[in-house]
Design a protein around this motif. Structure first.
Motif, PDB file in Angstrom:
ATOM      1  N   ARG A 145       6.553  12.259   8.078  1.00  0.00           N
ATOM      2  CA  ARG A 145       5.959  13.590   8.061  1.00  0.00           C
ATOM      3  C   ARG A 145       7.032  14.622   7.767  1.00  0.00           C
ATOM      4  NH1 ARG A 145       2.979  10.397  11.073  1.00  0.00           N
ATOM      5  NH2 ARG A 145       0.717  10.709  11.177  1.00  0.00           N
ATOM      6  N   PRO A 146       6.669  15.744   7.143  1.00  0.00           N
ATOM      7  CA  PRO A 146       7.678  16.765   6.854  1.00  0.00           C
ATOM      8  C   PRO A 146       8.256  17.331   8.139  1.00  0.00           C
ATOM      9  CG  PRO A 146       5.470  17.615   6.449  1.00  0.00           C
ATOM     10  CD  PRO A 146       5.324  16.148   6.710  1.00  0.00           C
ATOM     11  N   GLU A 147       9.513  17.744   8.086  1.00  0.00           N
ATOM     12  CA  GLU A 147      10.146  18.324   9.258  1.00  0.00           C
ATOM     13  C   GLU A 147       9.458  19.628   9.625  1.00  0.00           C
ATOM     14  OE1 GLU A 147      14.384  18.647   9.074  1.00  0.00           O
ATOM     15  OE2 GLU A 147      14.547  16.867   7.802  1.00  0.00           O
ATOM     16  N   GLU A 148       9.373  19.874  10.926  1.00  0.00           N
ATOM     17  CA  GLU A 148       8.693  21.075  11.410  1.00  0.00           C
ATOM     18  C   GLU A 148       9.372  22.318  10.840  1.00  0.00           C
ATOM     19  OE1 GLU A 148       7.344  23.151  15.631  1.00  0.00           O
ATOM     20  OE2 GLU A 148       8.312  21.192  15.611  1.00  0.00           O
ATOM     21  N   GLY A 149       8.541  23.233  10.335  1.00  0.00           N
ATOM     22  CA  GLY A 149       9.066  24.468   9.778  1.00  0.00           C
ATOM     23  C   GLY A 149       9.445  24.387   8.314  1.00  0.00           C
ATOM     24  N   LYS A 150       9.359  23.188   7.729  1.00  0.00           N
ATOM     25  CA  LYS A 150       9.692  23.020   6.324  1.00  0.00           C
ATOM     26  C   LYS A 150       8.434  22.717   5.524  1.00  0.00           C
ATOM     27  CE  LYS A 150      14.489  21.503   6.699  1.00  0.00           C
ATOM     28  NZ  LYS A 150      15.472  20.465   6.294  1.00  0.00           N
ATOM     29  N   LEU A 151       8.352  23.338   4.351  1.00  0.00           N
ATOM     30  CA  LEU A 151       7.206  23.099   3.485  1.00  0.00           C
ATOM     31  C   LEU A 151       7.477  21.911   2.574  1.00  0.00           C
ATOM     32  CD1 LEU A 151       6.411  26.787   2.427  1.00  0.00           C
ATOM     33  CD2 LEU A 151       5.276  25.435   4.189  1.00  0.00           C
ATOM     34  N   GLY A 152       6.419  21.419   1.940  1.00  0.00           N
ATOM     35  CA  GLY A 152       6.587  20.354   0.958  1.00  0.00           C
ATOM     36  C   GLY A 152       6.215  18.994   1.499  1.00  0.00           C
ATOM     37  N   SER A 153       6.240  18.041   0.580  1.00  0.00           N
ATOM     38  CA  SER A 153       5.832  16.685   0.900  1.00  0.00           C
ATOM     39  C   SER A 153       7.004  15.856   1.390  1.00  0.00           C
ATOM     40  CB  SER A 153       5.227  16.046  -0.351  1.00  0.00           C
ATOM     41  OG  SER A 153       5.052  14.677  -0.180  1.00  0.00           O
ATOM     42  N   HIS A 181       0.840  -1.196   0.000  1.00  0.00           N
ATOM     43  CA  HIS A 181       0.000   0.000   0.000  1.00  0.00           C
ATOM     44  C   HIS A 181       0.878   1.251   0.000  1.00  0.00           C
ATOM     45  CE1 HIS A 181      -3.415  -2.600   1.156  1.00  0.00           C
ATOM     46  NE2 HIS A 181      -2.531  -3.185   1.954  1.00  0.00           N
ATOM     47  N   ILE A 182       0.542   2.215  -0.864  1.00  0.00           N
ATOM     48  CA  ILE A 182       1.311   3.453  -0.991  1.00  0.00           C
ATOM     49  C   ILE A 182       0.356   4.640  -0.888  1.00  0.00           C
ATOM     50  CG2 ILE A 182       2.727   4.855  -2.547  1.00  0.00           C
ATOM     51  CD1 ILE A 182       3.768   2.229  -3.767  1.00  0.00           C
ATOM     52  N   GLU A 183       0.684   5.607  -0.010  1.00  0.00           N
ATOM     53  CA  GLU A 183      -0.181   6.777   0.179  1.00  0.00           C
ATOM     54  C   GLU A 183       0.682   8.041   0.198  1.00  0.00           C
ATOM     55  OE1 GLU A 183      -3.262   9.202   0.384  1.00  0.00           O
ATOM     56  OE2 GLU A 183      -1.512   9.487   1.676  1.00  0.00           O
ATOM     57  N   THR A 184       0.438   8.947  -0.761  1.00  0.00           N
ATOM     58  CA  THR A 184       1.223  10.182  -0.870  1.00  0.00           C
ATOM     59  C   THR A 184       0.352  11.382  -1.226  1.00  0.00           C
ATOM     60  OG1 THR A 184       1.705   9.643  -3.191  1.00  0.00           O
ATOM     61  CG2 THR A 184       3.350   8.987  -1.558  1.00  0.00           C
ATOM     62  N   SER A 185      -0.915  11.366  -0.883  1.00  0.00           N
ATOM     63  CA  SER A 185      -1.838  12.412  -1.327  1.00  0.00           C
ATOM     64  C   SER A 185      -1.719  13.704  -0.528  1.00  0.00           C
ATOM     65  CB  SER A 185      -3.284  11.909  -1.264  1.00  0.00           C
ATOM     66  OG  SER A 185      -3.665  11.671   0.083  1.00  0.00           O
ATOM     67  N   THR A 186      -1.068  13.661   0.643  1.00  0.00           N
ATOM     68  CA  THR A 186      -0.884  14.848   1.473  1.00  0.00           C
ATOM     69  C   THR A 186       0.605  14.973   1.809  1.00  0.00           C
ATOM     70  OG1 THR A 186      -1.169  13.715   3.601  1.00  0.00           O
ATOM     71  CG2 THR A 186      -3.166  14.478   2.487  1.00  0.00           C
ATOM     72  N   GLN A 187       0.930  15.826   2.764  1.00  0.00           N
ATOM     73  CA  GLN A 187       2.329  15.988   3.178  1.00  0.00           C
ATOM     74  C   GLN A 187       2.844  14.776   3.935  1.00  0.00           C
ATOM     75  OE1 GLN A 187       2.521  19.751   5.296  1.00  0.00           O
ATOM     76  NE2 GLN A 187       3.173  20.781   3.433  1.00  0.00           N
ATOM     77  N   VAL A 188       1.951  13.916   4.397  1.00  0.00           N
ATOM     78  CA  VAL A 188       2.368  12.685   5.068  1.00  0.00           C
ATOM     79  C   VAL A 188       2.526  11.593   4.025  1.00  0.00           C
ATOM     80  CG1 VAL A 188       1.810  10.989   6.847  1.00  0.00           C
ATOM     81  CG2 VAL A 188       1.081  13.367   7.123  1.00  0.00           C
ATOM     82  N   CYS A 189       3.682  10.961   4.009  1.00  0.00           N
ATOM     83  CA  CYS A 189       3.954   9.862   3.081  1.00  0.00           C
ATOM     84  C   CYS A 189       3.969   8.568   3.888  1.00  0.00           C
ATOM     85  CB  CYS A 189       5.310  10.089   2.411  1.00  0.00           C
ATOM     86  SG  CYS A 189       5.851   8.765   1.330  1.00  0.00           S
ATOM     87  N   SER A 190       3.285   7.532   3.394  1.00  0.00           N
ATOM     88  CA  SER A 190       3.235   6.287   4.157  1.00  0.00           C
ATOM     89  C   SER A 190       3.180   5.078   3.237  1.00  0.00           C
ATOM     90  CB  SER A 190       2.033   6.277   5.118  1.00  0.00           C
ATOM     91  OG  SER A 190       0.812   6.442   4.427  1.00  0.00           O
ATOM     92  N   VAL A 191       3.719   3.979   3.761  1.00  0.00           N
ATOM     93  CA  VAL A 191       3.769   2.703   3.047  1.00  0.00           C
ATOM     94  C   VAL A 191       3.390   1.607   4.027  1.00  0.00           C
ATOM     95  CG1 VAL A 191       5.316   1.027   1.941  1.00  0.00           C
ATOM     96  CG2 VAL A 191       5.535   3.459   1.407  1.00  0.00           C
ATOM     97  N   ALA A 192       2.656   0.611   3.557  1.00  0.00           N
ATOM     98  CA  ALA A 192       2.274  -0.510   4.417  1.00  0.00           C
ATOM     99  C   ALA A 192       2.204  -1.784   3.590  1.00  0.00           C
ATOM    100  CB  ALA A 192       0.925  -0.246   5.100  1.00  0.00           C
TER     101      ALA A 192
END
Length: 239
Positions: free
Chosen positions: A31-39, A6-17
């Motif tokens: 999750r993106p590092e605090e203070g940094k923009l982008g996915s 399973h692959i999920e990348t629709s938001t700034q959180v990227c996840s695999v299962a």
């Protein structure tokens, strides 16, 4: 009996299962590092490699790859679908598309205790932020039957009044904050902390695989909902 990546990348959180026979046996989230923009999708390759290494080390053969297909981040969806296609081509696997808004409903349905005193069946309204006062949203009953098609909504006080006047509506997802600040109705309920994560994809992906609802790996495209508009950087505009 099935094993699905399973692959999920629709938001700034990227996840695999990875799920095997209705159980999640591996999952990673970034999750993106605090203070940094982008996915966080730039980490997707290493996360997929880790999932494949895990299953290979346990001699577990894959049957399919499931990918969250939108709506959501244009760049994130392209990265996720491209990765899913690559694994499918490389290992001769089936491709399953999981609608992102349906995916958002899964943790709500698994964890929410709806009040038996509610006179009418409540509706679920998953939402993804689409910038400004827009959200990507759909309306579903608790069997995940669509009550209204997925579309981009501009959130104002009356946007969902047609349904709120009839029954309870539960809003959740990273776009729901806009409703919390704008919609004040006794039938409006808000659920915090709901994200589209790969580990929630298992029941939707397994159902589609069982029903042979798979995609053409060569031609499948994400559901963007809106056309991507590239913006010129400000430093170029000021030249």
């Amino acid at each position: 009996m099935s094993c699905i990546l399973h692959i999920e990348t629709s938001t700034q959180v990227c996840s695999v299962a990875v799920s095997e026979d209705s159980h999640v046996i591996f999952h990673e989230e970034e999750r993106p590092e605090e203070g940094k923009l982008g996915s966080s999708a730039e980490r997707l390759g290493s996360m997929v490699d880790a999932a494949l290494s895990f299953t290979d080390s346990h001699a577990i053969p894959f049957d399919a790859v499931a990918v969250s297909c939108g709506p959501g981040s244009y760049t994130g969806l392209r990265i996720g679908v491209s990765m899913a296609k690559g694994v499918c081509f490389g290992r001769d696997l089936k491709l399953i598309a999981v609608p992102t808004l349906e995916l958002l409903c899964v943790p709500v349905l698994l964890g929410r205790q709806f009040s038996e005193s509610e006179k009418k069946e409540p509706l679920l309204c998953p939402m993804l932020d689409a910038r400004r006062m827009e959200v990507y949203a759909g309306l579903y009953d608790r069997a995940l039957h669509p009550v209204r098609e997925v579309r981009a909504d501009v959130v104002i006080a009356d946007t969902y009044r047609e349904w709120l006047d009839e029954r309870p509506v539960y809003f959740f997802g990273n776009g729901a904050k806009k409703c919390m600040e704008t919609i004040n109705h006794p039938n409006a309920h808000y659920i915090d902390g709901i994200e589209p994560l790969a580990r929630w994809m298992q029941p939707l992906a397994e159902k589609r695989l069982l029903q042979e609802q798979t995609e053409d790996v060569a031609y499948f495209e994400p559901f963007y909902l809106k056309d991507y508009v590239a913006k010129m950087p400000k430093n170029l505009l000021n030249r």
